[in-house]
Design a protein around this motif. Structure first.
Motif, PDB file in Angstrom:
ATOM      1  N   ILE B  30       0.864  -1.178   0.000  1.00 22.21           N
ATOM      2  CA  ILE B  30       0.000   0.000   0.000  1.00 22.21           C
ATOM      3  C   ILE B  30       0.902   1.229   0.000  1.00 22.21           C
ATOM      4  CG2 ILE B  30      -1.834   1.225   1.220  1.00 22.21           C
ATOM      5  CD1 ILE B  30      -2.490  -1.515   2.542  1.00 22.21           C
ATOM      6  N   ALA B  31       0.986   1.898  -1.138  1.00 18.70           N
ATOM      7  CA  ALA B  31       1.897   3.038  -1.260  1.00 18.70           C
ATOM      8  C   ALA B  31       1.250   4.312  -0.732  1.00 18.70           C
ATOM      9  CB  ALA B  31       2.316   3.215  -2.713  1.00 18.70           C
ATOM     10  N   VAL B  32      -0.011   4.496  -1.044  1.00 21.65           N
ATOM     11  CA  VAL B  32      -0.749   5.672  -0.590  1.00 21.65           C
ATOM     12  C   VAL B  32      -2.050   5.179   0.017  1.00 21.65           C
ATOM     13  CG1 VAL B  32      -1.845   7.832  -1.278  1.00 21.65           C
ATOM     14  CG2 VAL B  32       0.265   7.102  -2.410  1.00 21.65           C
ATOM     15  N   ASP B  33      -2.313   5.626   1.260  1.00 25.11           N
ATOM     16  CA  ASP B  33      -3.434   5.071   1.996  1.00 25.11           C
ATOM     17  C   ASP B  33      -4.303   6.199   2.522  1.00 25.11           C
ATOM     18  OD1 ASP B  33      -5.084   3.416   3.345  1.00 25.11           O
ATOM     19  OD2 ASP B  33      -3.625   2.762   4.849  1.00 25.11           O
ATOM     20  N   ASP B  34      -5.384   6.477   1.822  1.00 23.88           N
ATOM     21  CA  ASP B  34      -6.365   7.428   2.315  1.00 23.88           C
ATOM     22  C   ASP B  34      -5.787   8.831   2.513  1.00 23.88           C
ATOM     23  OD1 ASP B  34      -8.950   8.023   2.995  1.00 23.88           O
ATOM     24  OD2 ASP B  34      -8.658   7.617   5.129  1.00 23.88           O
ATOM     25  N   VAL B  35      -5.242   9.393   1.477  1.00 22.55           N
ATOM     26  CA  VAL B  35      -4.653  10.729   1.551  1.00 22.55           C
ATOM     27  C   VAL B  35      -5.612  11.760   0.953  1.00 22.55           C
ATOM     28  CG1 VAL B  35      -2.842  12.215   0.598  1.00 22.55           C
ATOM     29  CG2 VAL B  35      -2.250   9.988   1.571  1.00 22.55           C
ATOM     30  N   SER B  36      -5.908  12.790   1.717  1.00 24.68           N
ATOM     31  CA  SER B  36      -6.769  13.872   1.232  1.00 24.68           C
ATOM     32  C   SER B  36      -6.059  15.206   1.414  1.00 24.68           C
ATOM     33  CB  SER B  36      -8.086  13.911   2.021  1.00 24.68           C
ATOM     34  OG  SER B  36      -8.773  12.695   1.890  1.00 24.68           O
ATOM     35  N   PHE B  37      -6.154  16.053   0.422  1.00 25.92           N
ATOM     36  CA  PHE B  37      -5.603  17.405   0.570  1.00 25.92           C
ATOM     37  C   PHE B  37      -6.179  18.318  -0.497  1.00 25.92           C
ATOM     38  CE2 PHE B  37      -2.571  17.492  -3.005  1.00 25.92           C
ATOM     39  CZ  PHE B  37      -2.463  16.142  -3.297  1.00 25.92           C
ATOM     40  N   GLN B  38      -6.085  19.613  -0.224  1.00 29.34           N
ATOM     41  CA  GLN B  38      -6.526  20.602  -1.206  1.00 29.34           C
ATOM     42  C   GLN B  38      -5.424  21.633  -1.392  1.00 29.34           C
ATOM     43  OE1 GLN B  38     -10.189  22.010   0.708  1.00 29.34           O
ATOM     44  NE2 GLN B  38     -11.335  20.862  -0.848  1.00 29.34           N
ATOM     45  N   VAL B  39      -5.273  22.061  -2.631  1.00 25.90           N
ATOM     46  CA  VAL B  39      -4.312  23.124  -2.903  1.00 25.90           C
ATOM     47  C   VAL B  39      -5.078  24.273  -3.545  1.00 25.90           C
ATOM     48  CG1 VAL B  39      -2.185  23.758  -4.091  1.00 25.90           C
ATOM     49  CG2 VAL B  39      -2.495  21.421  -3.262  1.00 25.90           C
ATOM     50  N   PHE B  40      -4.875  25.475  -2.998  1.00 28.31           N
ATOM     51  CA  PHE B  40      -5.648  26.619  -3.467  1.00 28.31           C
ATOM     52  C   PHE B  40      -4.851  27.497  -4.421  1.00 28.31           C
ATOM     53  CE2 PHE B  40      -7.687  25.190   0.378  1.00 28.31           C
ATOM     54  CZ  PHE B  40      -9.015  25.195  -0.002  1.00 28.31           C
ATOM     55  N   PRO B  41      -5.549  28.308  -5.207  1.00 27.41           N
ATOM     56  CA  PRO B  41      -4.847  29.130  -6.202  1.00 27.41           C
ATOM     57  C   PRO B  41      -3.756  30.000  -5.578  1.00 27.41           C
ATOM     58  CG  PRO B  41      -7.216  29.269  -6.544  1.00 27.41           C
ATOM     59  CD  PRO B  41      -7.002  28.491  -5.273  1.00 27.41           C
ATOM     60  N   GLY B  42      -2.617  30.046  -6.186  1.00 26.12           N
ATOM     61  CA  GLY B  42      -1.527  30.897  -5.732  1.00 26.12           C
ATOM     62  C   GLY B  42      -0.725  30.314  -4.585  1.00 26.12           C
ATOM     63  N   GLU B  43      -1.102  29.133  -4.164  1.00 27.80           N
ATOM     64  CA  GLU B  43      -0.460  28.544  -2.997  1.00 27.80           C
ATOM     65  C   GLU B  43       0.696  27.645  -3.410  1.00 27.80           C
ATOM     66  OE1 GLU B  43      -2.458  26.689   1.009  1.00 27.80           O
ATOM     67  OE2 GLU B  43      -3.108  25.879  -0.901  1.00 27.80           O
ATOM     68  N   CYS B  44       1.697  27.542  -2.513  1.00 26.77           N
ATOM     69  CA  CYS B  44       2.711  26.512  -2.711  1.00 26.77           C
ATOM     70  C   CYS B  44       2.504  25.463  -1.633  1.00 26.77           C
ATOM     71  CB  CYS B  44       4.118  27.093  -2.609  1.00 26.77           C
ATOM     72  SG  CYS B  44       5.389  25.822  -2.752  1.00 26.77           S
ATOM     73  N   PHE B  45       2.188  24.264  -2.076  1.00 26.90           N
ATOM     74  CA  PHE B  45       1.854  23.198  -1.140  1.00 26.90           C
ATOM     75  C   PHE B  45       2.925  22.118  -1.204  1.00 26.90           C
ATOM     76  CE2 PHE B  45      -0.272  19.478   0.495  1.00 26.90           C
ATOM     77  CZ  PHE B  45      -1.113  19.972   1.482  1.00 26.90           C
ATOM     78  N   GLY B  46       3.395  21.672  -0.035  1.00 26.37           N
ATOM     79  CA  GLY B  46       4.478  20.693  -0.005  1.00 26.37           C
ATOM     80  C   GLY B  46       4.034  19.347   0.516  1.00 26.37           C
ATOM     81  N   ILE B  47       4.587  18.299  -0.096  1.00 27.97           N
ATOM     82  CA  ILE B  47       4.390  16.943   0.426  1.00 27.97           C
ATOM     83  C   ILE B  47       5.743  16.475   0.931  1.00 27.97           C
ATOM     84  CG2 ILE B  47       3.740  14.575  -0.119  1.00 27.97           C
ATOM     85  CD1 ILE B  47       1.954  15.618  -2.319  1.00 27.97           C
ATOM     86  N   LEU B  48       5.846  16.258   2.247  1.00 32.61           N
ATOM     87  CA  LEU B  48       7.112  15.859   2.852  1.00 32.61           C
ATOM     88  C   LEU B  48       7.016  14.430   3.358  1.00 32.61           C
ATOM     89  CD1 LEU B  48       7.183  19.003   2.946  1.00 32.61           C
ATOM     90  CD2 LEU B  48       8.465  18.791   5.048  1.00 32.61           C
ATOM     91  N   GLY B  49       8.151  13.787   3.379  1.00 33.78           N
ATOM     92  CA  GLY B  49       8.167  12.432   3.916  1.00 33.78           C
ATOM     93  C   GLY B  49       9.480  11.782   3.598  1.00 33.78           C
ATOM     94  N   PRO B  50       9.849  10.760   4.403  1.00 30.60           N
ATOM     95  CA  PRO B  50      11.088  10.045   4.106  1.00 30.60           C
ATOM     96  C   PRO B  50      10.963   9.243   2.809  1.00 30.60           C
ATOM     97  CG  PRO B  50       9.958   9.061   5.989  1.00 30.60           C
ATOM     98  CD  PRO B  50       9.148  10.232   5.567  1.00 30.60           C
ATOM     99  N   ASN B  51      12.066   8.667   2.359  1.00 31.22           N
ATOM    100  CA  ASN B  51      12.008   7.824   1.156  1.00 31.22           C
ATOM    101  C   ASN B  51      10.987   6.704   1.350  1.00 31.22           C
ATOM    102  OD1 ASN B  51      13.978   9.274  -0.132  1.00 31.22           O
ATOM    103  ND2 ASN B  51      15.642   7.932   0.527  1.00 31.22           N
ATOM    104  N   GLY B  52      10.217   6.461   0.312  1.00 29.21           N
ATOM    105  CA  GLY B  52       9.245   5.374   0.379  1.00 29.21           C
ATOM    106  C   GLY B  52       7.983   5.717   1.146  1.00 29.21           C
ATOM    107  N   ALA B  53       7.801   6.999   1.465  1.00 29.98           N
ATOM    108  CA  ALA B  53       6.619   7.390   2.232  1.00 29.98           C
ATOM    109  C   ALA B  53       5.355   7.417   1.381  1.00 29.98           C
ATOM    110  CB  ALA B  53       6.846   8.758   2.867  1.00 29.98           C
ATOM    111  N   GLY B  54       5.537   7.546   0.061  1.00 29.22           N
ATOM    112  CA  GLY B  54       4.382   7.626  -0.827  1.00 29.22           C
ATOM    113  C   GLY B  54       4.240   8.987  -1.497  1.00 29.22           C
TER     114      GLY B  54
END
Lengths: 263, 315
Positions: B30-54
């Motif tokens: 299971i690489a990605v498990d129930d991930v929800s997020f929203q990115v709004f106009p003009g925003e910089c959104f980051g996804i952080l995690g160690p290697n293999g986090a998904g």
């Protein structure tokens, strides 16, 4: 995205073709040499060296020289090789080492369009090689015109057929070394036993029956008939064979590449 | 270090990306498990995690590269499963590898790539030259793409992602493997794009990069989102304001920690103490317990990251 969703193929596949053509244009002077020189080498070696031993060959009831027997086969072999190797080694390098397809898949191009562009490019290389060779061989007076001109569209159909076959292998081999297997088991036997350098009829009956199954046998038969301006019903069988080959292997190529790349 | 951005568009309007309950499996994994997020106009959104986090699996679904196993995903209010081509024509993607076209020159790389967007050649050329200037690559436009240094190649990939004038830029580890100079150059480019109002989604495992660029982010591990928020808020919530690190802590210090019930982490040879105002405590510690050396510093996103994802090595 199911596979069916990405099967829709628009004319955008031509963009992938254009990419390959742009690269080709940079090295066209070198790429032109093999189809220009190869027939010369073969005609010299076989036509001058070997034909003395062979004499003439019976073809469709009439005696023809050994050089006019093998010249059309050289065309067929080149049609096969250009598309097959382009969509095997060439496409594999772009897919696996250069990640060119990955970059393309982040654009509006679909995977099916990328593969289509690659296969049509492979067929284009067959057409270019066949056209150049046709010119060289014609200089020796070995091609009957206007029938011989039909070899150009034939090269395209043959290119799609053999290119799709190469692409199927690209879709399934784990690494580039394993291409030796289809070459050794498939391309080399075809090169030798498809009525290329001696008539299929010289083989024992069981081998003749095997040879009829090989696609190159049909392509050689077609190029030879068109070069010599001799028509018979086997031409229809040959062209139907190649078209069926396209219809089976082209979708199969897209399918194997889809399985390989869409994860 | 921490930069507060004032973007009028933040948090307003329809989300550019609306991902709900994303799921991605590869066989049993299971690489990605129930991930929800929203990115709004003009925003910089980051996804952080160690290697293999998904991270990469998540981001690949958002640009239509990998099919989702489950969940729904809308980009520009369009369902990605049905409008992948339209969506892809409006986004720019910078993949993890520098997959520049080695058979072409720098300028050709851009011009040929523009074809994939059906851009007319004259426009492609103008756009290519503008972007080469913007990325400080115009002096190398006739070089083979493979002759470029790592940093230049990365900027070429970034330029390529901007060819179609995207409404959303997706970057998968934009500065991994770059030297500090190149990294700062890329950050500068990205900041300039941000001020022009471009929406950015990026993955990274450089905390400095995330605090530098991201308005909001989430940290994920084992396919799940651990925390989401603004970088500063996350630091305040999870580790406090100051960090005191004590090398070779004594038993008396350990007992002191326990008796005062202070938030800390004991790594054996090192003790990390999380406090909101560390001055008094640091004074105390440095007076009595600082045998092996000790420092006080500001808490960073890296502290949050390590606290939440653990310190054991990955892969």
């Amino acid at each position: 995205m199911k596979e069916t969703a990405s099967i829709h193929i628009s004319m955008r596949f031509l963009r992938v073709w254009q990419r390959n053509f742009t690269v080709y244009r940079q090295t066209w002077k070198i790429s032109f040499l093999p189809p220009l020189l190869e027939p010369l080498f073969y005609l010299l070696a076989f036509g001058v060296g070997l034909s003395v031993l062979v004499g003439t060959i019976d073809y469709g009831g009439s005696e023809i020289s050994y050089t006019s027997f093998i010249a059309p086969a050289l065309l067929a072999i080149n049609i096969m090789n250009n598309a097959f190797y382009e969509n095997m080694y060439g496409s594999f390098v772009r897919m696996y080492y250069q990640k060119t397809f990955d970059a393309m898949m982040a654009t509006p191009l679909s995977l099916a369009e990328i593969i289509t562009g690659e296969i049509v490019w492979g067929a284009t290389k067959s057409v270019m090689a066949a056209t150049i060779m046709l010119g060289v061989i014609s200089a020796f007076g070995l091609i009957q015109y206007p029938e011989g001109l039909l070899i150009v569209p034939l090269a395209f159909i043959g290119g799609i057929a053999f290119g799709s076959m190469g692409m199927v292998f690209t879709g399934i081999v784990p690494n580039i070394e394993l291409f030796n297997l289809p070459i050794f088991l498939f391309i080399t036997p075809m090169f030798l036993f498809s009525g290329t350098f001696f008539p299929v009829e010289n083989l024992p009956l069981w081998a003749q029956n095997l040879a009829v199954l090989l696609p190159l046998t049909h392509l050689v038969n077609l190029t030879r008939s068109l070069s010599l301006g001799v028509f018979n019903t086997s031409l229809l069988t040959g062209i139907v064979y190649l078209i069926i080959m396209c219809l089976v292997l082209f979708p199969l190529a897209i399918h194997t590449m889809h399985r390989r790349l869409i994860k | 270090m921490m930069k507060q951005k004032h973007n009028a568009l933040n948090g307003s309007g329809n989300p550019v990306i609306n991902a709900r309950n994303l799921r991605k499996t590869f066989g049993n994994l299971i690489a990605v498990d129930d991930v929800s997020f929203q990115v709004f106009p003009g925003e910089c959104f980051g996804i952080l995690g160690p290697n293999g986090a998904g991270k990469t699996s998540t981001i690949r679904m958002t640009y239509g590269f990998s099919p989702m196993t489950g969940g729904t995903l809308e980009v520009f209010n369009l369902d990605i499963t049905r409008n992948a081509r339209t969506i892809k024509s409006r986004i720019g993607v910078c993949q993890q590898e520098n997959n520049v076209d080695p058979d072409l020159t720098v300028q050709q790389n851009l011009e040929v790539f523009a074809l994939y967007f059906n851009m007319p050649p004259p426009e492609a050329r103008t756009q290519a030259l503008n972007l080469l200037k913007f990325m400080a690559l115009d002096h190398r436009k006739d070089a083979r793409a493979t002759e470029l240094s790592g940093g230049m190649m990365r900027r070429l990939v970034l330029a390529r992602a901007l060819l179609n004038k995207p409404d959303l830029l997706i970057l998968d580890e934009p500065t991994t493997g770059l030297d500090p100079q190149s990294r700062h150059q890329v950050w500068e480019n990205l900041e300039e794009l941000q001020t022009k109002g471009l929406t950015i989604l990026l993955t990274t495992h450089y905390m400095e990069e995330a605090s530098h660029l991201c308005d909001r982010l989430f940290i994920m591990d084992h396919g799940r989102v651990l925390v989401e928020g603004k970088p500063l808020d996350l630091i305040r919530q999870h580790v406090g304001r100051d960090i005191i690190e004590v090398v070779e802590p004594s038993e008396t210090l350990r007992a002191f920690m326990r008796s005062w019930n202070l938030k800390h982490e004991d790594l054996g040879h090192r003790l990390i103490i999380y406090v909101d105002d560390g001055n008094a405590l640091y004074h105390e510690i440095s007076k009595d317990h600082c045998t092996g050396g000790c420092i006080m510093r500001m808490a960073t996103l890296e502290d949050v990251f390590l606290k939440l994802t653990g310190r054991e090595l990955r892969e």
